[in-house]
Design an enzyme around this catalytic site. Structure first.
Site, PDB file in Angstrom:
ATOM      1  N   LEU A   1       0.820  -1.215   0.000  1.00  0.00           N
ATOM      2  CA  LEU A   1       0.000   0.000   0.000  1.00  0.00           C
ATOM      3  C   LEU A   1       0.852   1.263   0.000  1.00  0.00           C
ATOM      4  CD1 LEU A   1      -2.719  -1.031   2.627  1.00  0.00           C
ATOM      5  CD2 LEU A   1      -2.953  -0.990   0.141  1.00  0.00           C
ATOM      6  N   GLY A   2       2.043   1.191   0.579  1.00  0.00           N
ATOM      7  CA  GLY A   2       2.914   2.360   0.641  1.00  0.00           C
ATOM      8  C   GLY A   2       4.159   2.054   1.433  1.00  0.00           C
TER       9      GLY A   2
ATOM     10  N   GLY B   1       9.876   6.082   5.726  1.00  0.00           N
ATOM     11  CA  GLY B   1      11.094   5.916   6.496  1.00  0.00           C
ATOM     12  C   GLY B   1      10.980   4.877   7.599  1.00  0.00           C
ATOM     13  N   PHE B   2       9.739   4.535   8.016  1.00  0.00           N
ATOM     14  CA  PHE B   2       9.550   3.592   9.107  1.00  0.00           C
ATOM     15  C   PHE B   2       9.219   2.187   8.621  1.00  0.00           C
ATOM     16  CE2 PHE B   2       9.693   7.294  11.571  1.00  0.00           C
ATOM     17  CZ  PHE B   2       9.800   6.948  12.904  1.00  0.00           C
TER      18      PHE B   2
ATOM     19  N   VAL C   1       3.847  -0.807   4.290  1.00  0.00           N
ATOM     20  CA  VAL C   1       2.497  -1.167   4.717  1.00  0.00           C
ATOM     21  C   VAL C   1       1.869  -2.028   3.633  1.00  0.00           C
ATOM     22  CG1 VAL C   1       0.232  -0.337   5.440  1.00  0.00           C
ATOM     23  CG2 VAL C   1       2.277   0.982   6.015  1.00  0.00           C
TER      24      VAL C   1
ATOM     25  N   LYS D   1       1.787  -3.044   8.960  1.00  0.00           N
ATOM     26  CA  LYS D   1       2.986  -2.208   8.851  1.00  0.00           C
ATOM     27  C   LYS D   1       4.185  -3.051   9.279  1.00  0.00           C
ATOM     28  CE  LYS D   1       3.244   2.171   9.734  1.00  0.00           C
ATOM     29  NZ  LYS D   1       3.299   3.498  10.365  1.00  0.00           N
TER      30      LYS D   1
ATOM     31  N   ASP E   1       2.044  13.110  15.735  1.00  0.00           N
ATOM     32  CA  ASP E   1       2.281  13.177  14.298  1.00  0.00           C
ATOM     33  C   ASP E   1       0.974  13.356  13.532  1.00  0.00           C
ATOM     34  OD1 ASP E   1       4.118  13.319  12.268  1.00  0.00           O
ATOM     35  OD2 ASP E   1       4.160  11.166  11.872  1.00  0.00           O
TER      36      ASP E   1
END
Length: 672
Positions: A353-354, A357-358, A361, A376, A471
Site C-alpha cells: 500500500l505504501g 522511512g519507518f 504497509v 505495517k 504526528d
C-alpha cells in the site's frame, strides 16, 4: 365431546382463520402503522425506536397478524422475503449491542435477556434447551467471545440459539466476481438497508446488506443452505428485536416490506422518514465502563490464546518467532507471523500500500475470518526499547473511537516488528488531497476535519490515559469506504496519566507540523498535538503543504495570516474544490487553524474547545481578540531555513533528520 375440547378446537380454527397465507405488506415509514410494540420500543413520528438511551433493556416491534409458514406440520416451509431500513445511532465511542430481524411463535419474546442475548434469547438458548423455535438474523456490534463472535461488526443467522450457524463481517460485494466484501460499519450516522430471502424449494436463505443509497448488491453477504421447516411452526410472527448492555446505542427502523411466496416490494426511499441524528454529541462515558467491559470479556480468552501461542512457537520452526516471558501478558494482541505472512501473500509487492522511512504497509486478508487488515512491517532500526514500545502499542490497542484507525495487534519476529491495523479502502487523505484528477469537495473535507478533531479530543480527554499522537498530519488520516476520516499511525504516540506531567522524549514528528516548544523542552503535551492539528486544518482547507522547501521558502501559516490581515481569508481556500462551498465553514476552519498555530502553547485552544467551535456549540471569538501577530505565528527558526538547524530530507527514504551536532536524539519523519 367435552366443553373444554370444543373451546380448544374453536381457538385453533380462529387463529388459523386470522393467520395470513399470502401476506404482503409495505411500510414506507410507520406513521399510521399499528405494530405490536413492547419493552422500550416506541413509535416517534413514523420512526420505530426499539431502544432509546437506556442501559440493560430490550425492545420489540412485531407485525400484529400471524403468518402461515407451513400448510401442515409435515410439509416444508414456504418461501418468503423481506426488506427493511434500519440504523444504529452511536451514543458511545465503543458502541453497544445490535438489532435483529426475528421469526417467533408469538408477537413478543418472554424471558428474553439484553446484552449479548440481543433481546431474543436467554441462558437456556445457548445449549438449545429453549423449547421455543426462533430464527433471527442479527446485525451485532459487540464482540462476545462466549458466543464465538468473529468481531464487533458482523451479520449472523441464529437458529434457536444466540450462537450463529453462519456469520460474516458486515459488508457487501460490488459484483458477482468480487472475491471479498467491502466493509460496512453498522454503527453509523447513516441508515443501512437489508434484503432477506428464503427459498422453500432450494432450502436456501440469502442475506444482503448495503448503504441506504445503494442498489441491492447482486451477490449476497450470507447464503445458508438449510431446511428451516423443523424450526418453523405452522403459524409464526415476524418482527424486530434490539437490546442494550451497560453501554448502549439507539436502534431504529425507517421502513419494512414483507411477502410470502414472492419478492417483497422495494421500499420507496423518498417516502421514508428522515434518518434521525445523534442528539447526544458528547460521546464521553465513564472510563471504567468503557475499558472494563472489553477487559472482563477478554479475560477468559486470554488464557486460551496464551496457551495456543506457546504451542505454536514450539512446533512451527519455519515461522519461528521470538517470545519472551514479559510478552505473555500481551497474548490476545499478538498475531502469528504465519497468519500475517499468508494474509499478505508473503508480503508481496502486489499487496504493498505504501512505504516510508519507518517501513512498508501491506494489505492483507486474514484467511480464517476473511477480515481485511493493513500490516505495517518495521525494521529494528525504526524502533528501540522493545518492551516499553510493545507495552504502549498494546495499551493503545484498547482505544475505541469511530474516528481512530483500530490498532488490532502486533507480531515480533527476529529483527522485525509488525503492527496490524484495520484496513481503510480509500487510503490516506493526502493522496486524495493532492490528486489532480479527483479532489474532495468542501463538505467531505469538513466532515473529515470534524472526525479527526473528535478522535484527537478522545485521545486527550476521553480515555483512561492521556495519549499524545505526536504526528497529526494528512498522510496519517485514513479514509474508510464512506470517506469518514480516521486518525491512524500511533507508532510515535506517547501515554501519560491524567494530571501528570509528560516526560521528556526525542524530538519526533514531521516538518511543518512540529510545535516550536518541542525544540527546546523536548516535551510533548496536548498543546503540541493542537499545533499539529492547526497545520492540518490549513492544509486540508488550502490544499497546500505546511512548508515548501524551495527558493521562496513557502510557509502556509504565514501565507494564510496575510490573507486574514487583508480581510480575505476565504480566498486562501483550495481552488481545486468543486461543487458548493460553505464559506462560513471555510472561514471558521482557517481562523481556527491560525489560532491552533500560535507560538505560545498556552494561547492555543484545547481539543475540547476545537470540537465545540467546529460543531457550532460555542461561537469562536474573533482572532483579533487573541492578539495574534505575525511574530506569534512565524514558523520556528524561519531565518535558518537551509542552515545547520533546519532538517534535510532524503527523497529516497522520505526520512528527515536534524543535524546531530545541533540537536542529538532528534528523529523526524518526512512521511511514513
Amino acid at each position: 365431546m367435552s366443553l373444554l375440547h370444543l373451546l380448544l378446537l374453536l381457538c385453533l380454527i380462529t387463529s388459523t382463520t386470522h393467520a395470513q397465507s399470502n401476506t404482503d405488506f409495505t411500510f414506507n415509514g410507520f406513521q399510521s402503522t399499528n405494530l405490536t410494540l413492547d419493552g422500550d420500543a416506541n413509535n416517534n413520528e413514523g420512526i420505530i425506536f426499539l431502544t432509546n438511551r437506556t442501559q440493560l433493556i430490550t425492545g420489540h416491534a412485531f407485525y400484529p397478524n400471524p403468518i402461515i409458514f407451513k400448510k401442515s406440520t409435515r410439509e416444508s416451509a414456504i418461501s418468503f422475503s423481506t426488506s427493511f431500513v434500519f440504523g444504529i445511532i452511536p451514543e458511545n465511542p465503543l458502541g453497544g449491542h445490535g438489532i435483529s430481524f426475528v421469526i417467533a411463535p408469538q408477537p413478543n419474546l418472554p424471558g428474553a435477556l439484553p446484552i449479548s442475548y440481543l433481546g431474543i434469547f436467554n441462558t437456556s438458548s445457548i445449549n438449545h434447551n429453549d423449547t421455543r423455535h426462533v430464527i433471527a438474523i442479527e446485525f451485532d456490534t459487540v464482540l462476545s467471545p462466549e458466543l464465538n463472535d468473529m468481531n464487533d461488526n458482523h451479520v449472523g443467522i441464529d437458529i434457536d440459539s444466540p450462537i450463529s450457524v453462519m456469520s460474516m463481517p458486515a459488508g457487501y460485494y460490488l459484483d458477482e466476481n468480487d472475491p471479498n466484501p467491502r466493509n460496512l460499519t453498522l454503527i453509523s450516522d447513516k441508515s443501512r438497508r437489508v434484503w432477506i430471502e428464503y427459498d422453500g424449494v432450494k432450502k436456501q436463505m440469502n442475506v444482503t446488506i448495503a448503504s441506504l443509497e445503494m442498489k441491492k448488491p447482486s451477490k449476497p453477504l450470507l447464503s445458508l443452505y438449510k431446511d428451516l421447516s423443523p424450526y418453523l411452526n405452522q403459524i409464526m410472527y415476524v418482527g424486530f428485536a434490539a437490546a442494550t448492555g451497560t453501554i448502549f446505542n439507539r436502534h431504529y427502523l425507517l421502513g419494512w416490506s414483507f411477502k410470502v411466496n414472492g419478492q417483497a416490494k422495494e421500499l420507496d426511499l423518498s417516502l421514508l422518514p428522515k434518518t434521525p441524528t445523534n442528539g447526544n454529541k458528547n460521546m464521553e462515558q465513564n472510563k471504567f465502563l468503557i475499558i472494563g467491559m472489553p477487559s472482563i470479556l477478554g479475560f477468559v480468552l486470554l488464557i486460551t490464546i496464551i496457551a495456543a501461542v506457546i504451542y505454536y512457537v514450539k512446533r512451527k520452526k519455519k515461522f519461528a518467532e521470538e517470545m519472551e516471558d514479559w510478552e505473555l501478558d500481551y497474548g490476545p494482541h499478538r498475531f502469528k507471523y504465519k497468519d500475517l505472512y499468508f494474509a499478505t501473500n508473503g508480503f508481496s509487492d502486489k499487496q504493498l500500500l505504501g512505504r516510508g522511512g519507518f517501513g512498508q504497509v501491506y494489505r492483507g486478508i486474514i484467511p480464517s475470518s476473511k477480515v481485511e487488515i493493513a500490516v505495517k512491517r518495521m525494521s529494528q532500526d525504526s524502533w528501540q526499547g522493545k518492551r516499553e514500545f510493545v507495552a504502549e502499542i498494546v495499551s493503545m490497542g484498547r482505544l475505541r473511537h469511530r474516528n481512530l484507525v483500530q490498532l488490532i495487534g502486533y507480531c515480533r519476529r527476529k529483527k522485525e516488528l509488525l503492527l496490524v491495523y484495520e484496513y481503510m479502502p480509500n487510503g490516506s487523505l493526502d493522496k486524495l488531497l493532492y490528486n489532480r484528477q479527483h479532489t474532495l469537495n468542501w463538505s467531505q473535507r469538513f466532515l473529515i476535519i470534524k472526525g479527526v478533531a473528535s478522535g484527537l479530543f478522545y485521545l486527550h480527554e476521553g480515555w483512561e490515559q492521556v495519549v499524545i499522537h505526536r504526528d497529526v498530519k494528512a498522510s496519517d488520516v485514513l479514509l474508510d469506504s464512506e470517506l469518514n476520516g480516521k486518525l491512524g499511525d500511533f507508532g510515535l504516540a506517547r501515554l501519560h496519566a491524567h494530571g501528570s506531567d509528560p516526560h521528556t522524549t526525542k524530538v519526533v514528528g514531521t516538518l511543518g507540523y512540529l510545535a516550536p516548544e518541542q525544540m527546546w523542552t523536548r516535551k510533548v503535551t496536548e498543546a503540541t498535538d493542537v499545533f499539529s492539528f492547526g497545520a492540518f486544518l490549513l492544509e486540508v482547507a488550502c490544499g497546500r503543504r505546511p512548508v515548501a522547501m524551495n527558493e521562496e521558502r513557502f510557509i502556509l501559516i504565514e501565507w494564510v495570516f496575510r490573507f486574514w490581515l487583508k480581510g480575505l481569508i476565504v480566498n486562501a481556500v483550495d481552488q481545486k474544490i468543486g461543487g458548493e462551498v460553505d464559506f462560513e465553514e471555510v472561514e471558521l476552519v482557517m481562523k481556527l487553524g491560525l489560532l491552533c498555530s500560535n507560538m505560545n502553547p498556552m494561547a492555543r485552544p484545547t481539543m475540547r474547545q476545537v470540537v465545540e467551535y467546529l460543531e457550532r456549540d460555542v461561537v469562536m471569538p474573533e482572532l483579533s481578540s487573541f492578539g495574534i501577530t505575525i511574530s506569534s505565528l512565524t514558523f520556528p527558526h524561519r531565518e535558518e531555513i537551509n542552515g545547520d538547524l533546519y532538517p534535510s530530507t532524503s527523497t529516497s527514504t522520505g526520512k528527515t533528520t536534524f543535524d546531530t551536532s545541533i540537536m542529538a536524539e532528534s528523529d523526524l519523519s518526512g512521511g511514513r
